[in-house]
Design a protein around this motif. Structure first.
Motif, mmCIF file in Angstrom:
data_model
loop_
_atom_site.group_PDB
_atom_site.id
_atom_site.type_symbol
_atom_site.label_atom_id
_atom_site.label_comp_id
_atom_site.label_asym_id
_atom_site.label_seq_id
_atom_site.Cartn_x
_atom_site.Cartn_y
_atom_site.Cartn_z
ATOM 1 N N ALA A 1 0.827 -1.206 0.006
ATOM 2 C CA ALA A 1 -0.156 -0.029 -0.139
ATOM 3 C C ALA A 1 1.063 1.356 -0.013
ATOM 4 O O ALA A 1 0.946 2.049 -1.005
ATOM 5 N N ARG A 2 1.656 1.288 1.077
ATOM 6 C CA ARG A 2 2.576 2.712 1.143
ATOM 7 C C ARG A 2 3.309 2.482 2.496
ATOM 8 O O ARG A 2 3.511 1.426 3.243
ATOM 9 N N SER A 3 4.058 3.589 2.633
ATOM 10 C CA SER A 3 5.035 3.422 3.761
ATOM 11 C C SER A 3 4.729 4.711 4.568
ATOM 12 O O SER A 3 4.555 5.934 3.801
ATOM 13 N N ASP A 4 5.090 4.856 5.913
ATOM 14 C CA ASP A 4 5.138 6.154 6.488
ATOM 15 C C ASP A 4 6.696 6.735 6.553
ATOM 16 O O ASP A 4 7.440 6.005 6.218
ATOM 17 N N LEU A 5 6.640 7.757 7.560
ATOM 18 C CA LEU A 5 7.990 8.493 7.573
ATOM 19 C C LEU A 5 8.846 7.973 8.441
ATOM 20 O O LEU A 5 10.040 8.056 8.266
ATOM 21 N N SER A 6 8.500 6.775 9.234
ATOM 22 C CA SER A 6 9.382 5.991 10.227
ATOM 23 C C SER A 6 9.959 4.975 9.500
ATOM 24 O O SER A 6 10.881 4.046 10.133
ATOM 25 N N GLY A 7 9.505 4.765 8.240
ATOM 26 C CA GLY A 7 10.236 3.445 7.391
ATOM 27 C C GLY A 7 9.277 2.139 7.782
ATOM 28 O O GLY A 7 9.679 0.908 7.251
ATOM 29 N N ASN A 8 8.210 2.193 8.343
ATOM 30 C CA ASN A 8 7.231 1.101 8.263
ATOM 31 C C ASN A 8 6.648 1.122 7.102
ATOM 32 O O ASN A 8 6.047 1.979 6.422
ATOM 33 N N GLU B 1 4.195 -3.878 8.717
ATOM 34 C CA GLU B 1 5.520 -4.546 8.967
ATOM 35 C C GLU B 1 6.330 -3.408 9.335
ATOM 36 O O GLU B 1 6.786 -2.236 8.762
ATOM 37 N N ALA B 2 7.137 -3.475 10.453
ATOM 38 C CA ALA B 2 8.014 -2.438 10.926
ATOM 39 C C ALA B 2 9.547 -3.093 10.392
ATOM 40 O O ALA B 2 9.609 -3.886 9.988
ATOM 41 N N ASP B 3 10.480 -2.102 10.486
ATOM 42 C CA ASP B 3 11.655 -2.238 10.129
ATOM 43 C C ASP B 3 12.273 -3.318 10.999
ATOM 44 O O ASP B 3 12.076 -3.330 12.116
ATOM 45 N N PRO B 4 13.068 -4.278 10.442
ATOM 46 C CA PRO B 4 13.382 -5.644 11.318
ATOM 47 C C PRO B 4 14.649 -5.041 12.145
ATOM 48 O O PRO B 4 14.645 -5.561 13.363
ATOM 49 N N ARG B 5 15.033 -3.883 12.318
ATOM 50 C CA ARG B 5 16.036 -3.502 13.237
ATOM 51 C C ARG B 5 15.342 -2.688 14.242
ATOM 52 O O ARG B 5 15.906 -2.415 15.349
ATOM 53 N N THR B 6 14.106 -2.573 14.186
ATOM 54 C CA THR B 6 13.340 -1.578 15.313
ATOM 55 C C THR B 6 12.872 -2.717 16.206
ATOM 56 O O THR B 6 12.233 -3.747 16.011
ATOM 57 N N HIS B 7 13.012 -2.342 17.628
ATOM 58 C CA HIS B 7 12.586 -3.290 18.557
ATOM 59 C C HIS B 7 11.104 -3.111 18.432
ATOM 60 O O HIS B 7 10.545 -1.993 18.366
ATOM 61 N N TYR B 8 10.327 -4.061 18.911
ATOM 62 C CA TYR B 8 8.940 -4.182 18.841
ATOM 63 C C TYR B 8 8.233 -3.120 19.822
ATOM 64 O O TYR B 8 7.175 -2.445 19.379
ATOM 65 N N SER B 9 8.715 -2.906 21.048
ATOM 66 C CA SER B 9 8.119 -1.957 21.917
ATOM 67 C C SER B 9 8.242 -0.412 21.268
ATOM 68 O O SER B 9 7.771 0.633 21.703
ATOM 69 N N ASP B 10 9.231 -0.233 20.324
ATOM 70 C CA ASP B 10 9.739 1.109 19.811
ATOM 71 C C ASP B 10 8.675 1.470 18.508
ATOM 72 O O ASP B 10 8.721 2.488 18.086
#
Length: 178
Positions: free
Chosen positions: A6-13, A32-41
């Motif tokens: 669909a798209r991506s946001d400014l944080s890289g998700n 889907e978040a960036d794999p380097r980002t911790h889940y709680s962040d």
């Protein structure tokens, strides 16, 4: 299962929308978040939450996301200014810095006419309207004479009425059959 981004946001998700075999009636949306980002962040904006939950039909644009970040920065600046104004105001809980008025008077300065209470004389009795001063000793003698030989009901009894009561022994009776 055919996926389309669909798209991506400014944080890289990245946000995906695809057709699922279980829910054929509507498309499934995931993030889907960036794999380097911790889940709680992981932080998602309210616009993306609305799109993921099918509350919003179209995903938010890049311009909309940038204007939301500017709005949040402006809101933080206004909140900081409001906090500074609030801190500059004097608090009612703080002690006053200087007294412009004198403190409250606890006693009158001029005691003219003010005399403290004096103790009554011992010979002063109860005044009644008929005879003036009522002698309390004479009235006590009259009540003693009236109850001579009897128990005075005005005197307080010692103990309580049930002080000497003891329960009787219980013996079960025989039951009669009908």
């Amino acid at each position: 299962m055919a996926e389309e981004m669909a798209r991506s946001d400014l944080s890289g998700n990245t946000f995906w929308e695809f057709k699922d075999s279980l829910t054929a009636g509507r498309l499934r949306r995931i993030a889907e978040a960036d794999p380097r980002t911790h889940y709680s962040d992981i932080k998602l904006s309210p616009q993306w939450h609305q799109w993921l939950r099918h509350t919003r039909a179209d995903p938010p644009s890049i311009e909309e996301q940038q204007s939301d970040i500017q709005r949040q920065a402006q809101l933080k600046q206004l909140a900081r200014l409001a906090d500074e104004r609030w801190a500059a105001k004097p608090s009612f809980l703080d002690a006053p810095k200087e007294r412009s008025q004198p403190g409250p008077a606890t006693l009158p300065r001029d005691l003219g006419g003010y005399v403290g209470q004096t103790e009554p004389d011992e010979k002063e009795g109860v005044r009644n309207l008929i005879s003036g001063v009522d002698d309390t000793e004479e009235s006590n003698k009259e009540t003693q004479d009236q109850y001579k030989g009897k128990e005075n009901p005005r005197k307080a009894r010692k103990g309580n009425p049930g002080e000497g009561w003891q329960p009787a022994a219980w013996t079960p009776g025989s039951t009669s059959r009908r």
